[in-house]
Structures are given as structure tokens and as C-alpha cells.
Write an enzyme that holds these catalytic residues in place. Structure first.
Site, PDB file in Angstrom:
ATOM      1  CG  HIS A 147      24.453  52.989  15.590  1.00  0.00           C
ATOM      2  ND1 HIS A 147      25.161  53.712  16.524  1.00  0.00           N
ATOM      3  CD2 HIS A 147      23.305  52.625  16.209  1.00  0.00           C
ATOM      4  CE1 HIS A 147      24.488  53.765  17.665  1.00  0.00           C
ATOM      5  NE2 HIS A 147      23.339  53.104  17.495  1.00  0.00           N
TER       6      HIS A 147
ATOM      7  CD  GLU B 180      20.938  48.883  23.591  1.00  0.00           C
ATOM      8  OE1 GLU B 180      21.648  49.865  23.846  1.00  0.00           O
ATOM      9  OE2 GLU B 180      21.075  48.203  22.559  1.00  0.00           O
TER      10      GLU B 180
HETATM   11  O1  LIG Z   1      22.367  49.643  20.494  1.00  0.00           O
HETATM   12  C1  LIG Z   1      23.405  50.227  20.821  1.00  0.00           C
HETATM   13  N1  LIG Z   1      23.603  50.591  22.114  1.00  0.00           N
HETATM   14  C2  LIG Z   1      24.697  51.282  22.519  1.00  0.00           C
HETATM   15  N2  LIG Z   1      25.686  51.602  21.689  1.00  0.00           N
HETATM   16  C3  LIG Z   1      25.558  51.227  20.400  1.00  0.00           C
HETATM   17  C4  LIG Z   1      24.445  50.548  19.916  1.00  0.00           C
HETATM   18  N3  LIG Z   1      24.620  50.324  18.604  1.00  0.00           N
HETATM   19  C5  LIG Z   1      25.799  50.852  18.278  1.00  0.00           C
HETATM   20  N4  LIG Z   1      26.382  51.397  19.368  1.00  0.00           N
HETATM   21  C6  LIG Z   1      27.673  52.057  19.446  1.00  0.00           C
HETATM   22  C7  LIG Z   1      28.748  51.342  18.655  1.00  0.00           C
HETATM   23  C8  LIG Z   1      29.146  52.308  17.604  1.00  0.00           C
HETATM   24  O2  LIG Z   1      30.507  52.256  17.308  1.00  0.00           O
HETATM   25  C9  LIG Z   1      28.749  53.648  18.205  1.00  0.00           C
HETATM   26  C10 LIG Z   1      28.573  54.801  17.255  1.00  0.00           C
HETATM   27  O3  LIG Z   1      27.726  54.508  16.204  1.00  0.00           O
HETATM   28  O4  LIG Z   1      27.552  53.346  18.887  1.00  0.00           O
HETATM   29 ZN   LIG Z   2      21.833  52.332  18.817  1.00  0.00          ZN
END
Ligand SMILES: O=c1[nH]cnc2c1ncn2[C@H]1C[C@H](O)[C@@H](CO)O1
Ligand SMILES: [Zn+2]
Length: 373
Positions: free
Chosen positions: A20, A209
Site C-alpha cells: 500500500h 484476512e
Molecule cells: O491489510 C489490509 N487489509 C485491509 N485494508 C488495508 C490493509 N492494508 C491497508 N488497508 C487499507 C488502508 C489504506 O488506507 C487503504 C488503501 O491503501 O487500504
Molecule cells: Zn493490504
């Protein structure tokens, strides 16, 4: 067995599919950008701030882990902020030996300063281009594509899917949904996924997840995901009876029963659906108890299409090389396993097949052949 040195893993070519943009900022950059926009941080000392992110993300819950992004997203609301973060992302990945990366972010989270969705995408692409050019000049070439993410609790996925398709020839290689998983099934965004399929575009879905098999099943069988973001809970559909002797052997001993795959796990393996596993992140959110007990070992042994990823380098205090080092230390893996993970990832990338082959045959295989020799 003598392990592989972290410094050698840094030099090996690596492929990263799940990273990300807003989870990989340099702490020093956050401090500087926050001062410029007047955003208050838990600490203005870069080292302490870095430690704060890891500790706060170490929460055992995806929802609490995600709260830390308020501080990174806050400093990514201007063209300058986005450009700098994207440029440094390309430079940092290249310095870590990543030769191909797909970096994702949610454009809808970067509109608070008045930018349009298109301006957000263009600022990120400009930063990545500049960072990649500088990395090549430094002798560490990298290719970076972006995945546009829609937030699963929001209702902008169709718009973001259209944005992704609009930029498919200028840097966007796919689409994704992210955010809290429990209570927000992927089928909420079915229209967007059907649109992407009609456009022959690629997408991955964060699934399996913080929520289990129903989420994975929907992502694949309802939404048509090409890959699974994490997918780690697929192990709930695999029955391991390693300690239960089943069949007597010819020498009078007993043989452990092989793991039994349920219908969904078997489908994922048969179809070679890539799993974007993120070991450190999974431990922080409670999706896995520890690296040593991470299902990546079982999924590797069963020959699923496993890839290893960083997810959020800042929140996990990690890098691709560090994730790989942890795996070599925990499972005794060597260059053969690291090459397998890397080729799996390159095969699963969203760029065209012929371009994937060039990276496999001209960059990855020659480098690992030397390391294996
Ligand atoms: O591991 C994750 N699971 C779900 N959402 C996530 C994870 N890591 C980051 N995010 C979200 C938070 C960020 O703001 C968004 C976009 O990159 O994605
Ligand atoms: Zn992610």
C-alpha cells in the site's frame, strides 16, 4: 543449516504484488509533510514515529491496525505530498532489490485538499516515474504499476473501477478493494467487478484476512477475482492431521495422513489462483499467531500459488527483504524457495504475459541461477 544473509537477500531480484502506497511512507517524510499542512502527529521525531506506527498497528485487530492510516492519508492530500510519497516509494523498493512492484492506494481517500480523482492518479504516476528514473540511474532498475483500490465500506467502487480503466495504458495495472472486511462482503461491489470483467481488466480482492472462507468464496466465485489479497484463512478449508497416524507402513510404522483440501481450497489450488500473503501484517492483525506458525509454510508445501508481500512497510517496520529473511529463518528456506516465490509473483503480475516473461527470463532466473550455484 546456515541461513542466507539479509544483505544477500537485498541484492536478489524480488517481485512485490501487495504493497500500500499509504502504508509505506518514510517517517521523516510524514514529519515534514505534516508540519507543512498542520497535521498533528503522535511524535515529530522520525525514529519514535516509526516505532509508534509499528506498536499501534500491532493491535491484534484489522480495524485498529487501519486506524493508523489516518496519519499517512492526512499528509497525502496535495499533488506535492502524493508526488513525494510515490517517488520515495519507488526509490525505497528499488533500493531493497524489488525489480517489479504493484503499489496500491485508494484515490477516494486523497480528495480532502480539493484534488480530483484524476489529479490524484496523475500525481502518483508522476512521482513513481521520477522515482523509477532515479532508481535506474542509481543502478537499481524497477518497474512499478499501480492498483487503484476502492474502500469496501464506501460506495465509490464503480467510479474507481472506471478511473482504473481510464488509466490502464498509463500506469494502472489493476483494481482492488480494501478496508475492514467483516461486515463488508465483496459482493457489495459486484457492479464494479462485473464492469471490470466486461473491460477485460484485472483485479484482486482483499479477502480471507479478518474474515474467513465466505469472503474468499465470494471474492472468487461471485466477483471473479484474479488474485486474493492475503487469502490466508483459506487454511480453514484444509484439514491437517499431521499427528494422527492413519495408515500402517510396510515396515510396521505409521504414516501421517496427508492434509485434506475442502472444495474451495482445492479450487484455488487447481486454478492456480495467486495468494498475496503478507506474513508480518498477518501477525499484527491477528490473522496468524506468529511467523513460525504462519500458514505460508503449509500452503507452500501443498504447492498453492504462494507469493510473499509487505502489505504496509511502515506499519510492519518491514521490507520485501525482511519478509523473506523471516521466512528463511523460520522455515529454513533457501534460494530455491525464494526463487519459487519470486517467479510465482512475476507469473501472477497484472502486466502483459510477454512482459512478465522478459522479467522472469532476463532478470529473475539469471540472478537466482548465480545464487543457487
Ligand atoms: O491489510 C489490509 N487489509 C485491509 N485494508 C488495508 C490493509 N492494508 C491497508 N488497508 C487499507 C488502508 C489504506 O488506507 C487503504 C488503501 O491503501 O487500504
Ligand atoms: Zn493490504
Amino acid at each position: 543449516m546456515v541461513g542466507i544473509a539479509h544483505s544477500d537477500i537485498i541484492k536478489a531480484p524480488k517481485v512485490l504484488l501487495h504493497d500500500h502506497l499509504d502504508g509505506g511512507l518514510r517517517p521523516g517524510t510524514i514529519v515534514e509533510l505534516a508540519a507543512a499542512v498542520g497535521h498533528e502527529l503522535p511524535s515529530t521525531d522520525p525514529e519514535r514515529l516509526g516505532e509508534w506506527f509499528v506498536a499501534a498497528a500491532d493491535s491484534g485487530s484489522l480495524e485498529r491496525y487501519l486506524e493508523t492510516f489516518a496519519h499517512t492519508v492526512a499528509v497525502m492530500q496535495t499533488e506535492e505530498g502524493l508526488h513525494r510519497v510515490a517517488k520515495e516509494c519507488a526509490l525505497d523498493l528499488a533500493a531493497d532489490g524489488v525489480v517489479y512492484a504493484e503499489v496500491r492506494y485508494a484515490p477516494e481517500q486523497h480528495l480532502e485538499g480539493g484534488l480530483t480523482l484524476d489529479q490524484v492518479v496523475e500525481a502518483v504516476h508522476a512521482g513513481l516515474r521520477e522515482g523509477s528514473a532515479e532508481a535506474a540511474a542509481n543502478g537499481t532498475p524497477i518497474r512499478v504499476g499501480t492498483l487503484l483500490t476502492a474502500m469496501r465500506h464506501a460506495a465509490r467502487s464503480q467510479e474507481i473501477a472506471e478511473l482504473a480503466v481510464r488509466y490502464r495504458d498509463t500506469g494502472v495495472v489493476g483494481f482492488d478493494i480494501a478496508g475492514a472486511e467483516a461486515g463488508f462482503p465483496p459482493t457489495r461491489h459486484l457492479d464494479a467487478f462485473e464492469y471490470l470483467q466486461r473491460e477485460n481488466f484485472h483485479f484482486t480482492i482483499h479477502a480471507g484476512e479478518a474474515f474467513g472462507l465466505p469472503s474468499i468464496w465470494q471474492a472468487i466465485q461471485w466477483c471473479g477475482a484474479d488474485r486474493l489479497g492475503h487469502g490466508v484463512r483459506l487454511v480453514d478449508d484444509i484439514t491437517v492431521t499431521a499427528d494422527t497416524p492413519s495408515a500402517p507402513t510396510a515396515t510396521g510404522g505409521t504414516q501421517a495422513a496427508p492434509p485434506v483440501l475442502g472444495r474451495l481450497a482445492a479450487y484455488v489450488r487447481d486454478k492456480r489462483i495467486p495468494l498475496e500473503l503478507c506474513p508480518s501484517s498477518n501477525v499484527q492483525t491477528g490473522a496468524a499467531p506468529s511467523i513460525a506458525e504462519h500458514p505460508i509454510k503449509l500452503l507452500h508445501d501443498l504447492r498453492f500459488r504462494v507469493t510473499v508481500n509487505t502489505d504496509n512497510r511502515l506499519m510492519s517496520g518491514t521490507s520485501m527483504s525482511r519478509e523473506m529473511t523471516l521466512l528463511t529463518e523460520s522455515f529454513g528456506w533457501g534460494w530455491a524457495e525464494l526463487q519459487w516465490l519470486t517467479i510465482n509473483a512475476m507469473k501472477s503480475a497484472f502486466i502483459p504475459y510477454d512482459e512478465r516473461l522478459v522479467l522472469i527470463n532476463e532478470v529473475i532466473k539469471p540472478a537466482y541461477a548465480k545464487l543457487l550455484a
